[in-house]
Design a protein around this motif. Structure first.
Motif, PDB file in Angstrom:
ATOM      1  N   LEU A 146      -6.219   4.626  19.974  1.00 38.90           N
ATOM      2  CA  LEU A 146      -5.522   4.225  18.748  1.00 38.90           C
ATOM      3  C   LEU A 146      -5.526   5.669  17.896  1.00 38.90           C
ATOM      4  CD1 LEU A 146      -3.746   2.766  16.833  1.00 38.90           C
ATOM      5  CD2 LEU A 146      -5.749   1.817  15.934  1.00 38.90           C
ATOM      6  N   GLY A 147      -6.738   6.331  17.666  1.00 38.92           N
ATOM      7  CA  GLY A 147      -6.951   7.338  17.004  1.00 38.92           C
ATOM      8  C   GLY A 147      -6.332   8.599  17.669  1.00 38.92           C
ATOM      9  N   LEU A 148      -6.425   8.772  18.759  1.00 33.85           N
ATOM     10  CA  LEU A 148      -5.585   9.901  19.555  1.00 33.85           C
ATOM     11  C   LEU A 148      -4.112   9.717  19.240  1.00 33.85           C
ATOM     12  CD1 LEU A 148      -6.572  11.063  23.134  1.00 33.85           C
ATOM     13  CD2 LEU A 148      -4.068  10.475  22.537  1.00 33.85           C
ATOM     14  N   GLY A 149      -3.543   8.548  19.432  1.00 37.91           N
ATOM     15  CA  GLY A 149      -1.919   8.332  19.295  1.00 37.91           C
ATOM     16  C   GLY A 149      -1.624   8.816  17.718  1.00 37.91           C
ATOM     17  N   LEU A 150      -2.295   8.119  17.008  1.00 34.30           N
ATOM     18  CA  LEU A 150      -2.120   8.364  15.444  1.00 34.30           C
ATOM     19  C   LEU A 150      -2.293   9.935  15.257  1.00 34.30           C
ATOM     20  CD1 LEU A 150      -4.021   5.428  13.638  1.00 34.30           C
ATOM     21  CD2 LEU A 150      -1.548   5.508  14.342  1.00 34.30           C
ATOM     22  N   ALA A 151      -3.342  10.311  15.797  1.00 34.86           N
ATOM     23  CA  ALA A 151      -3.319  11.976  15.728  1.00 34.86           C
ATOM     24  C   ALA A 151      -1.976  12.962  15.921  1.00 34.86           C
ATOM     25  CB  ALA A 151      -4.439  12.671  16.128  1.00 34.86           C
ATOM     26  N   ASN A 152      -1.650  12.540  17.031  1.00 30.50           N
ATOM     27  CA  ASN A 152      -0.149  13.106  17.790  1.00 30.50           C
ATOM     28  C   ASN A 152       0.839  12.809  16.723  1.00 30.50           C
ATOM     29  OD1 ASN A 152      -1.691  14.066  19.829  1.00 30.50           O
ATOM     30  ND2 ASN A 152      -1.017  12.335  21.151  1.00 30.50           N
ATOM     31  N   TYR A 153       0.909  11.712  16.279  1.00 33.59           N
ATOM     32  CA  TYR A 153       1.680  11.227  15.200  1.00 33.59           C
ATOM     33  C   TYR A 153       1.782  11.878  14.068  1.00 33.59           C
ATOM     34  CZ  TYR A 153       4.926   7.417  13.620  1.00 33.59           C
ATOM     35  OH  TYR A 153       5.966   6.587  13.235  1.00 33.59           O
ATOM     36  N   ALA A 154       0.498  11.984  13.471  1.00 33.32           N
ATOM     37  CA  ALA A 154       0.442  12.491  12.286  1.00 33.32           C
ATOM     38  C   ALA A 154       0.668  14.017  12.245  1.00 33.32           C
ATOM     39  CB  ALA A 154      -1.111  12.429  11.736  1.00 33.32           C
ATOM     40  N   SER A 155       0.150  14.580  13.579  1.00 37.01           N
ATOM     41  CA  SER A 155       0.308  16.098  13.538  1.00 37.01           C
ATOM     42  C   SER A 155       1.991  16.531  13.356  1.00 37.01           C
ATOM     43  CB  SER A 155      -0.127  16.648  14.722  1.00 37.01           C
ATOM     44  OG  SER A 155      -1.583  16.640  14.839  1.00 37.01           O
ATOM     45  N   LEU A 156       2.762  15.466  13.743  1.00 37.62           N
ATOM     46  CA  LEU A 156       4.314  15.562  14.169  1.00 37.62           C
ATOM     47  C   LEU A 156       4.850  15.528  12.529  1.00 37.62           C
ATOM     48  CD1 LEU A 156       6.024  16.234  16.265  1.00 37.62           C
ATOM     49  CD2 LEU A 156       6.484  13.805  16.719  1.00 37.62           C
ATOM     50  N   ILE A 157       4.200  14.487  11.761  1.00 34.81           N
ATOM     51  CA  ILE A 157       5.116  14.413  10.446  1.00 34.81           C
ATOM     52  C   ILE A 157       4.308  14.515   9.304  1.00 34.81           C
ATOM     53  CG2 ILE A 157       6.636  12.704  11.493  1.00 34.81           C
ATOM     54  CD1 ILE A 157       5.375  10.498   9.898  1.00 34.81           C
ATOM     55  N   ASN A 158       3.128  15.011   9.563  1.00 34.52           N
ATOM     56  CA  ASN A 158       2.283  15.434   8.339  1.00 34.52           C
ATOM     57  C   ASN A 158       2.438  14.273   7.227  1.00 34.52           C
ATOM     58  OD1 ASN A 158       0.717  16.899   6.539  1.00 34.52           O
ATOM     59  ND2 ASN A 158       2.281  18.365   5.815  1.00 34.52           N
ATOM     60  N   PRO A 159       1.838  13.125   7.173  1.00 35.19           N
ATOM     61  CA  PRO A 159       1.921  11.961   6.282  1.00 35.19           C
ATOM     62  C   PRO A 159       0.784  11.987   5.135  1.00 35.19           C
ATOM     63  CG  PRO A 159       0.939  11.023   8.188  1.00 35.19           C
ATOM     64  CD  PRO A 159       1.327  12.605   8.624  1.00 35.19           C
ATOM     65  N   GLN A 160       0.952  11.350   4.120  1.00 33.59           N
ATOM     66  CA  GLN A 160       0.114  11.341   3.173  1.00 33.59           C
ATOM     67  C   GLN A 160      -0.844  10.027   3.595  1.00 33.59           C
ATOM     68  OE1 GLN A 160       3.365  10.467   0.306  1.00 33.59           O
ATOM     69  NE2 GLN A 160       2.032  11.321  -1.249  1.00 33.59           N
ATOM     70  N   ALA A 161      -0.448   9.131   4.393  1.00 31.06           N
ATOM     71  CA  ALA A 161      -1.145   7.921   4.502  1.00 31.06           C
ATOM     72  C   ALA A 161      -0.522   7.268   6.020  1.00 31.06           C
ATOM     73  CB  ALA A 161      -1.284   7.116   3.566  1.00 31.06           C
ATOM     74  N   ILE A 162      -1.542   6.546   6.503  1.00 27.64           N
ATOM     75  CA  ILE A 162      -1.189   5.729   7.689  1.00 27.64           C
ATOM     76  C   ILE A 162      -1.584   4.360   7.260  1.00 27.64           C
ATOM     77  CG2 ILE A 162      -1.365   5.324   9.922  1.00 27.64           C
ATOM     78  CD1 ILE A 162      -2.070   8.161  10.567  1.00 27.64           C
ATOM     79  N   ILE A 163      -0.724   3.318   7.285  1.00 25.90           N
ATOM     80  CA  ILE A 163      -1.182   1.973   6.966  1.00 25.90           C
ATOM     81  C   ILE A 163      -1.081   1.263   8.367  1.00 25.90           C
ATOM     82  CG2 ILE A 163      -0.485  -0.035   5.557  1.00 25.90           C
ATOM     83  CD1 ILE A 163       0.968   2.374   3.834  1.00 25.90           C
ATOM     84  N   LEU A 164      -2.146   0.424   8.471  1.00 28.39           N
ATOM     85  CA  LEU A 164      -2.375  -0.374   9.540  1.00 28.39           C
ATOM     86  C   LEU A 164      -2.091  -1.864   9.200  1.00 28.39           C
ATOM     87  CD1 LEU A 164      -5.386   1.045  11.312  1.00 28.39           C
ATOM     88  CD2 LEU A 164      -2.891   1.951  11.734  1.00 28.39           C
ATOM     89  N   THR A 165      -1.160  -2.508   9.963  1.00 29.44           N
ATOM     90  CA  THR A 165      -0.853  -3.764   9.581  1.00 29.44           C
ATOM     91  C   THR A 165      -0.902  -4.708  10.782  1.00 29.44           C
ATOM     92  OG1 THR A 165       1.462  -4.067  10.270  1.00 29.44           O
ATOM     93  CG2 THR A 165       1.023  -3.143   8.152  1.00 29.44           C
ATOM     94  N   SER A 197       0.712  -1.238  -0.021  1.00 25.28           N
ATOM     95  CA  SER A 197       0.010   0.077  -0.076  1.00 25.28           C
ATOM     96  C   SER A 197       1.054   1.459  -0.102  1.00 25.28           C
ATOM     97  CB  SER A 197      -0.805   0.117   1.053  1.00 25.28           C
ATOM     98  OG  SER A 197      -1.580  -1.048   1.321  1.00 25.28           O
ATOM     99  N   ALA A 198       1.945   1.410   0.396  1.00 19.19           N
ATOM    100  CA  ALA A 198       3.050   2.380   0.466  1.00 19.19           C
ATOM    101  C   ALA A 198       3.805   2.596  -0.844  1.00 19.19           C
ATOM    102  CB  ALA A 198       3.826   2.328   1.786  1.00 19.19           C
ATOM    103  N   HIS A 199       3.638   1.648  -1.759  1.00 19.50           N
ATOM    104  CA  HIS A 199       4.205   1.753  -2.910  1.00 19.50           C
ATOM    105  C   HIS A 199       3.831   3.281  -3.763  1.00 19.50           C
ATOM    106  CE1 HIS A 199       6.767   0.188  -5.969  1.00 19.50           C
ATOM    107  NE2 HIS A 199       6.018   0.476  -7.038  1.00 19.50           N
ATOM    108  N   GLY A 200       5.040   4.093  -3.965  1.00 19.78           N
ATOM    109  CA  GLY A 200       4.876   5.182  -4.584  1.00 19.78           C
ATOM    110  C   GLY A 200       4.668   6.530  -3.522  1.00 19.78           C
ATOM    111  N   LEU A 201       4.460   6.208  -2.394  1.00 22.19           N
ATOM    112  CA  LEU A 201       4.142   7.177  -1.409  1.00 22.19           C
ATOM    113  C   LEU A 201       5.752   7.835  -1.085  1.00 22.19           C
ATOM    114  CD1 LEU A 201       1.448   5.890   0.945  1.00 22.19           C
ATOM    115  CD2 LEU A 201       1.224   7.546  -1.289  1.00 22.19           C
ATOM    116  N   LYS A 202       5.708   8.936  -0.502  1.00 23.45           N
ATOM    117  CA  LYS A 202       6.944   9.698  -0.090  1.00 23.45           C
ATOM    118  C   LYS A 202       6.944   9.854   1.532  1.00 23.45           C
ATOM    119  CE  LYS A 202       9.491  12.337  -3.029  1.00 23.45           C
ATOM    120  NZ  LYS A 202      10.049  11.751  -4.106  1.00 23.45           N
ATOM    121  N   ASP A 203       5.690  10.183   2.125  1.00 20.59           N
ATOM    122  CA  ASP A 203       5.481  10.632   3.624  1.00 20.59           C
ATOM    123  C   ASP A 203       4.362   9.634   4.047  1.00 20.59           C
ATOM    124  OD1 ASP A 203       7.230  12.802   4.125  1.00 20.59           O
ATOM    125  OD2 ASP A 203       6.235  13.386   1.994  1.00 20.59           O
TER     126      ASP A 203
END
Ligand SMILES: [Zn+2]
Length: 325
Positions: free
Chosen positions: A245-264, A129-135
């Motif tokens: 999980l959503g709260l943790g991911l929001a903190n993480y995303a605010s820090l690095i501004n990703p295109q996507a978060i992939i859960l495995t 799923s991350a193929h072609g993504l940069k962030d």
């Protein structure tokens, strides 16, 4: 003498339950594969000896040892910088284990090691799923909660190779005790044991009936099955889990501004029971300029296949080993 270019590597995934290893060709095809139970070996040296013998047998049965270029290994709490596993919270081997050196010395072959979450990210980046993504960020949800992030197309490893310990970010001051020794870590709420604990807490909090009360050994999968049968307390268990999980991911995303978060990982398959509260909490807490813009997706790759392929990707990055260099 004409030198042959070696076009095959070994990928090894050391997980808490099983170790999977495969011969992978240059196009990412798995040519041969085998696995064994990791926890059968209480001593790290005995484990490495057994692993080396099994790798050698697989190579000899599939074209020969001399055709293999190098080995890539995925393991929990391993540093790509030192090559050692250090104080793995969920493994039976404690202290420091110089994994890369031990395998290299036994196999006489170059060995690269990577933290399991980093290797998962390499696998998703190369084939998923991350193929072609940069962030992007990869978050693995199982017994442990690991993560890795890529910025500008590069994996962020940190000074000592431990970057991305998402599972051990604190979300509750003085909260539940975590396997790492700290308190209130995300893993102690969102990891497999954390989910079971939430279910048990809920059963103690009230006298409400629940299918979960009749189950001897609760697991995230069993709790999910109760959700599917409409059990309110099981649904509440995943709602609380998704919220953290959503709260943790929001903190993480605010820090690095990703295109996507992939859960495995296994827990990512809990579907809407986990994802609806997770997305809701994420949108509530993420920095407003990013609201509605970060995709949260569930990986479509098979977990073991991704990790073995990710480890093989790592194997190509290490220089070929020679005793005479
Ligand atoms: Zn922790």
């Amino acid at each position: 003498m004409e030198e042959e270019v070696k076009s095959k590597v070994i990928g090894v995934d050391i997980s808490i339950e099983r170790t999977t290893f495969a011969i992978v060709d240059i196009r990412g095809h798995i040519l041969a594969e085998d696995s064994f139970v990791t926890s059968d070996y209480l001593d790290a040296n005995e484990y490495v000896t057994a692993l080396s013998e099994k790798l050698y047998m697989l190579m000899e049965a599939n074209g020969g040892y001399e055709k293999i270029r190098s080995i890539g290994i995925s393991a929990p709490s391993v540093s790509s910088v030192t090559g050692s596993i250090t104080n793995a919270a969920n493994l039976q081997w404690k202290g420091e284990i110089p994994l890369a050196a031990l395998v290299r010395d036994r196999m006489g072959m170059a060995v690269a090691v990577g933290n399991d979450a980093h290797v998962s990210a390499l696998g998703e980046y190369a084939y998923g799923s991350a193929h072609g993504l940069k962030d992007f960020m990869i978050v693995s949800l199982g017994v442990g909660v690991g993560s890795c992030f890529f910025t500008q197309g590069r994996e962020h490893t940190g000074t000592d190779g431990f970057a991305g310990e998402f599972g051990h970010c604190c979300v509750v001051d003085d909260g539940r005790e975590c396997g790492c020794g700290n308190k209130g870590c995300i893993e102690s709420y969102v990891g497999a044991n954390g989910i079971v604990r939430t279910a048990k807490d809920l059963m103690l909090e009230s006298d409400e009936p629940s299918l979960m009360r009749d189950i001897e050994k609760l697991t995230p999968k069993v709790i999910f099955e109760c959700c599917e049968k409409g059990d309110a307390m099981a649904i509440e268990t995943y709602r609380r889990t998704g919220k953290v999980l959503g709260l943790g991911l929001a903190n993480y995303a605010s820090l690095i501004n990703p295109q996507a978060i992939i859960l495995t990982g296994g827990i990512s398959h809990a579907g809407k029971f986990l994802m609806e509260p997770c997305r809701e909490a994420f949108e509530k807490h993420v920095f407003p300029n990013m609201r509605g813009k970060v995709k949260i997706v569930i990986s479509r790759m098979d977990n073991r296949e991704r990790d073995v392929l990710g480890a093989a990707t790592l194997a190509w990055e290490v220089p070929e080993y020679s005793l005479f260099k």
